[in-house]
Write a protein that holds these residues in place. Structure first.
Motif, PDB file in Angstrom:
ATOM      1  N   ILE A 284       0.767  -0.776   0.072  1.00 31.92           N
ATOM      2  CA  ILE A 284      -0.411   0.125  -0.170  1.00 31.92           C
ATOM      3  C   ILE A 284       0.876   1.283  -0.360  1.00 31.92           C
ATOM      4  O   ILE A 284       0.975   1.871  -1.133  1.00 31.92           O
ATOM      5  CB  ILE A 284      -0.539   0.266   0.862  1.00 31.92           C
ATOM      6  N   ALA A 285       2.045   1.270   1.286  1.00 32.53           N
ATOM      7  CA  ALA A 285       2.507   2.572   0.815  1.00 32.53           C
ATOM      8  C   ALA A 285       3.637   3.073  -0.675  1.00 32.53           C
ATOM      9  O   ALA A 285       3.521   3.938  -0.540  1.00 32.53           O
ATOM     10  CB  ALA A 285       3.543   1.974   2.329  1.00 32.53           C
ATOM     11  N   GLY A 286       3.837   1.654  -0.778  1.00 29.41           N
ATOM     12  CA  GLY A 286       4.235   1.428  -2.347  1.00 29.41           C
ATOM     13  C   GLY A 286       3.299   2.573  -3.258  1.00 29.41           C
ATOM     14  O   GLY A 286       4.092   3.025  -3.939  1.00 29.41           O
TER      15      GLY A 286
ATOM     16  N   GLY B  47       6.993   2.221   4.602  1.00 29.33           N
ATOM     17  CA  GLY B  47       6.656   0.840   4.474  1.00 29.33           C
ATOM     18  C   GLY B  47       8.102   0.108   4.125  1.00 29.33           C
ATOM     19  O   GLY B  47       7.950  -1.391   3.977  1.00 29.33           O
ATOM     20  N   ALA B  48       9.419   0.622   4.304  1.00 25.02           N
ATOM     21  CA  ALA B  48       9.890   0.410   4.371  1.00 25.02           C
ATOM     22  C   ALA B  48      10.523  -0.719   6.191  1.00 25.02           C
ATOM     23  O   ALA B  48      11.072  -1.354   6.054  1.00 25.02           O
ATOM     24  CB  ALA B  48      11.531   1.494   4.774  1.00 25.02           C
ATOM     25  N   ALA B  49       9.750   0.037   6.311  1.00 20.73           N
ATOM     26  CA  ALA B  49       9.562  -0.582   8.681  1.00 20.73           C
ATOM     27  C   ALA B  49       8.687  -1.598   7.912  1.00 20.73           C
ATOM     28  O   ALA B  49       9.045  -2.315   8.613  1.00 20.73           O
ATOM     29  CB  ALA B  49       9.306   0.829   9.214  1.00 20.73           C
ATOM     30  N   ASN B  50       7.909  -1.721   7.129  1.00 21.59           N
ATOM     31  CA  ASN B  50       7.129  -2.708   7.288  1.00 21.59           C
ATOM     32  C   ASN B  50       7.415  -3.695   6.307  1.00 21.59           C
ATOM     33  O   ASN B  50       7.253  -5.297   7.090  1.00 21.59           O
ATOM     34  CB  ASN B  50       5.246  -2.473   6.626  1.00 21.59           C
ATOM     35  N   VAL B  51       8.324  -3.573   5.480  1.00 20.99           N
ATOM     36  CA  VAL B  51       8.852  -4.634   5.173  1.00 20.99           C
ATOM     37  C   VAL B  51      10.251  -5.474   5.761  1.00 20.99           C
ATOM     38  O   VAL B  51      10.374  -6.703   6.044  1.00 20.99           O
ATOM     39  CB  VAL B  51      10.361  -3.753   3.863  1.00 20.99           C
TER      40      VAL B  51
END
Length: 271
Positions: A202-204, A251-255
């Protein structure tokens, strides 16, 4: 009536009541839409949390990774809740974008008191639109992985009783078997990874949309001579760029969490 009076643009007279209806609908509607009669009591937060605690204890005791009857009922309800809220928030977002365009265009053509009123209205609509985007994204995430979303309601600091004992067992399994978890824990790890991957995706998508919008706005900024128009386009172009960076960080944190879902659960449960 003075030409400087704060009179809403004609199209706004339709969009404003629609937005005024949707704002409380986003807050109150999902519980009503998610209830199927037998689960209407979940609309009470205390009852919902109590059902989550009981359902989790039964789920863990069964050990199979399949939802207990109690947990299955809560997860199904929470899935419907998230779907309803995501849809309502998305509709509200569309209405607010349309309203924002109308208000800011009217601002560019206005003067005096009307101009100041439209600037305040435009800022409010913009802020509410961003909040609606966040609500829609969070509820899409919850709809894709409702089990993990349900678990966020667990009082992980509980002391005494069945829940405290169950939480201690979960912490023990996370510490002892992070790579070869039993079925119940493996299902939790898998769903937690799905939960965070969803937000990363979603963030992407949101970041890409913000970048495209920002580029379009900056191009219009470069091709416009009117100072007021340039200020509005420049402000929104800059806002889009800043928000894109912020969303990419999320997004990076969720990855990172999805890549080591067991560790993420360990942090959540305080193991």
């Amino acid at each position: 009536m003075s030409s400087n009076a704060v009179v809403p643009p004609p199209r706004a007279r339709v969009l404003v009541p629609l937005a005024a209806f949707l704002v409380p609908a986003v807050w109150f509607g999902p519980h009503l839409l998610a209830a199927d009669g037998s689960q209407g009591g979940f609309a009470d937060q205390g009852t919902l949390v109590g059902a989550v605690k009981e359902g989790f204890v039964r789920y863990w005791a069964a050990g199979s990774g399949d939802y207990s009857a109690e947990m299955g009922g809560v997860v199904d309800y929470w899935f419907r809740f998230h779907v309803a809220k995501a849809v309502l928030a998305s509709v509200l977002l569309v209405v607010l974008v349309a309203l924002g365009v109308v208000v800011w265009r009217a601002f560019l053509r206005s003067e005096g008191v009307r101009r100041g009123g439209l600037a305040v209205a435009g800022a409010g609509v913009t802020g509410l639109g961003l909040l609606s985007l966040v609500v829609a994204a969070a509820n899409v995430q919850g709809a894709v992985a409702p089990f993990t979303s349900v678990l966020t309601m667990l009082p992980t600091g509980a002391r005494g009783g069945e829940l405290a004992g169950t939480l201690d067992q979960v912490r023990g399994e996370l510490a002892a078997h992070p790579d070869s978890a039993p079925p119940a824990l493996a299902a939790m790890i898998s769903d937690n990874a799905r939960y965070h991957v969803t937000m990363a995706v979603i963030a992407g998508v949101v970041a890409a949309g913000l970048v495209v919008a920002s580029v379009v706005l900056w191009r219009r900024f470069a091709g416009t001579a009117d100072r007021r128009t340039r200020r509005v386009l420049g402000a929104f172009g800059g806002l889009g760029a800043v928000l894109a960076v912020m969303v990419l960080v999320v997004g990076a944190a969720n990855v990172t969490v999805a890549a080591d879902s067991a560790r993420g659960l360990t942090d959540f449960f305080g193991a």
